[in-house]
Design a protein around this motif. Structure first.
Motif, short mmCIF file in Angstrom:
data_model
loop_
_atom_site.label_atom_id
_atom_site.label_comp_id
_atom_site.label_asym_id
_atom_site.label_seq_id
_atom_site.Cartn_x
_atom_site.Cartn_y
_atom_site.Cartn_z
N LEU A 243 -4.34 -21.19 -0.24
CA LEU A 243 -3.76 -19.98 0.34
C LEU A 243 -4.88 -19.05 0.80
N LYS A 244 -4.86 -18.64 2.06
CA LYS A 244 -5.75 -17.59 2.54
C LYS A 244 -5.03 -16.27 2.29
N ALA A 245 -5.53 -15.50 1.32
CA ALA A 245 -4.77 -14.40 0.74
C ALA A 245 -4.89 -13.09 1.53
N ASP A 246 -4.57 -13.15 2.81
CA ASP A 246 -4.61 -11.94 3.63
C ASP A 246 -3.51 -10.95 3.24
N HIS A 247 -2.52 -11.40 2.48
CA HIS A 247 -1.50 -10.45 1.99
C HIS A 247 -2.11 -9.46 1.00
N LEU A 248 -3.31 -9.77 0.50
CA LEU A 248 -4.00 -8.88 -0.43
C LEU A 248 -5.17 -8.15 0.21
N LEU A 249 -5.30 -8.24 1.52
CA LEU A 249 -6.38 -7.50 2.18
C LEU A 249 -6.25 -6.01 1.84
N PRO A 250 -7.36 -5.38 1.46
CA PRO A 250 -7.28 -3.98 1.05
C PRO A 250 -6.92 -3.05 2.21
N VAL A 251 -6.40 -1.92 1.86
CA VAL A 251 -6.04 -0.79 2.74
C VAL A 251 -4.74 -1.04 3.49
N ALA A 252 -4.66 -2.12 4.27
CA ALA A 252 -3.49 -2.33 5.12
C ALA A 252 -2.59 -3.47 4.64
N GLY A 253 -3.06 -4.33 3.75
CA GLY A 253 -2.20 -5.32 3.12
C GLY A 253 -1.66 -6.42 4.01
N SER A 254 -2.34 -6.73 5.11
CA SER A 254 -1.87 -7.82 5.96
C SER A 254 -3.00 -8.32 6.84
N VAL A 255 -2.76 -9.45 7.50
CA VAL A 255 -3.72 -10.04 8.42
C VAL A 255 -4.10 -9.08 9.54
N LYS A 256 -3.20 -8.10 9.82
CA LYS A 256 -3.46 -7.15 10.90
C LYS A 256 -4.62 -6.21 10.59
N ALA A 257 -5.08 -6.17 9.34
CA ALA A 257 -6.17 -5.26 8.99
C ALA A 257 -7.42 -5.57 9.81
#
Length: 427
Positions: free
Chosen positions: A91-105
């Motif tokens: 799993l590439k965990a972009d759902h946990l990207l900080p600040v914006a919480g999605s791949v769109k960050a």
């Protein structure tokens, strides 16, 4: 176009379409208008602005020095059930990207920073391209940016990324959204001070209005999800960073092991950027599959028909309404679709009833909190194998399922999706 494929799309049936236009990278390069150097420049910009991001969002980014990136996580046996022996799923965990919480960050932040840099250089707020970017956190810079508006049409996550960073820098932000977009995303935008404009029509209709309103005003900067190179390059940085992440996990593709990325797809910018970045920096070893809901297979329809943004899923009798709200798009990006013709290996569609089941399974088996749009990618590995995708033939494969969002999903909204699958709400 294949009549059987068109009939299946009209019937709202799950399909897998191998892209006949996919060619080796050496052949594709002459047709690709985005180069490795373009992506490296975007990565450099994100690195230059990392100190500014760390200052603006210290709680989330101090530990990484302002770099926004996610981990690769092994999913275990539950995710590879039914796949050939030797296949693994990560799993590439972009759902946990900080600040914006999605791949769109990555894409949204890069687009905002690219604009802020250009405006600041012109106004003398930055002495030059190598000046300390933390200067843009000063009151003088905020006052300057307050005279400019960022506008965007969004199903939700892109609007969040632009709204959160834009407001942190001092910009006015207007996000145009369908009335059917998730209420919690609209509320989050309002909390950070963005203006949310709701439209009775769908995402595409919201974008038309946003584009028209911004056109006559030089201080209104429309960030175009369908055509923005700056967004696309920000997404592509994930592909540039992927080889080092794979190597750190011992997952580098080879003659004896395939690599396949499974990417949820709406208008196409995020999956297209990631797929092209991966092809540029991993070569032909990096296969990619785009995943769409059966009610909104816009990229598949655009590519298979050869009409790109001239193809509209409503021609097929499809509504575009889907639980995967981030993928509820009627027409694909012309810019991205044409780039993907020689790049993407295949496209798959997932039935609406399967979306909550995939969310529930990810939660039950892996304690993963995913939006339906992100969970759709979990269907990719089995569909690619069942379809006999050429890039996987004769070798075990590393499948990377790209979790595009869900980390900011409120408990009540997540519980409602689980309930659709008969799963007990989470605590």
């Amino acid at each position: 176009m294949d009549a059987a494929l068109q009939a299946a799309l009209r019937a709202n049936a799950p399909v897998f379409w191998p892209n006949p236009g996919r060619v080796p990278l050496a052949e594709a390069r002459s047709r690709l208008t985005v180069s490795p150097a373009d992506i490296e420049a975007a990565a450099g910009r994100l690195a230059r602005f990392a100190p500014l991001l760390a200052r603006l969002f210290p709680d989330e980014l101090a530990a990484t020095g302002g770099i926004i990136e996610s981990d690769l996580l092994p999913l275990g046996a539950w995710a590879s059930a039914g796949l050939p022996a030797g296949d693994t799923v990560w799993l590439k965990a972009d759902h946990l990207l900080p600040v914006a919480g999605s791949v769109k960050a990555r894409g949204g932040f890069h687009a905002v920073l690219r604009l802020a840099e250009s405006l600041a250089l012109d106004a003398g707020l930055l002495a030059g391209p190598d000046a300390a970017t933390t200067a843009l956190a000063a009151p003088q810079a905020r006052a300057f940016f307050a005279g400019h508006t960022l506008s965007v049409g969004s199903t939700g996550n892109l609007g969040l990324s632009i709204g959160i960073l834009g407001r942190a820098l001092g910009f006015a932000v207007t996000v145009h959204m369908s009335a059917e977009a998730k209420a919690w995303k609209k509320e989050k935008l309002r909390e950070v001070g963005a203006t949310v404009v709701e439209h009775a029509g769908d995402y595409a209709a919201a974008c038309v209005v946003a584009r028209e309103q911004a056109a006559p005003d030089p201080a209104n900067h429309f960030i175009d999800d369908e055509n923005s190179l700056d967004l696309f390059l920000g997404y592509a940085v994930a592909g540039l960073r992927l080889p080092a992440q794979l190597a750190a996990k011992g997952l580098a593709a080879s003659a004896d092991r395939s690599l396949c990325l499974h990417l949820p797809c709406g208008v196409g910018g995020a999956p297209g950027g990631i797929a092209l970045g991966a092809r540029h920096f991993l070569g032909d070893a990096a296969a990619s599959v785009f995943i769409e809901p059966t009610q909104a297979p816009c990229m598949l329809w655009g590519l298979a028909s050869g009409r790109h943004d001239g193809a509209d899923i409503r021609e097929l009798g499809l509504s575009g309404r889907t639980l995967a709200d981030g993928l509820a798009v009627p027409r694909p990006s012309r810019f991205v679709g044409r780039l993907m013709e020689p790049v993407v290996d295949g496209l798959a569609t997932v039935a609406e009833d399967d979306l909550p089941r995939l969310v529930a399974r990810a939660w039950r088996e892996g304690e993963l909190r995913l939006e339906p749009s992100a969970a759709a990618a979990l269907a990719g590995p089995a569909m690619a194998r069942a379809a006999g995708l050429a890039a996987l033939a004769g070798r075990p494969a590393v499948h990377i399922v790209w979790a595009t969002g869900g980390g900011m999903l409120p408990v009540a909204d997540f519980a409602a999706v689980l309930a659709l699958a008969g799963e007990r709400p989470c605590s």
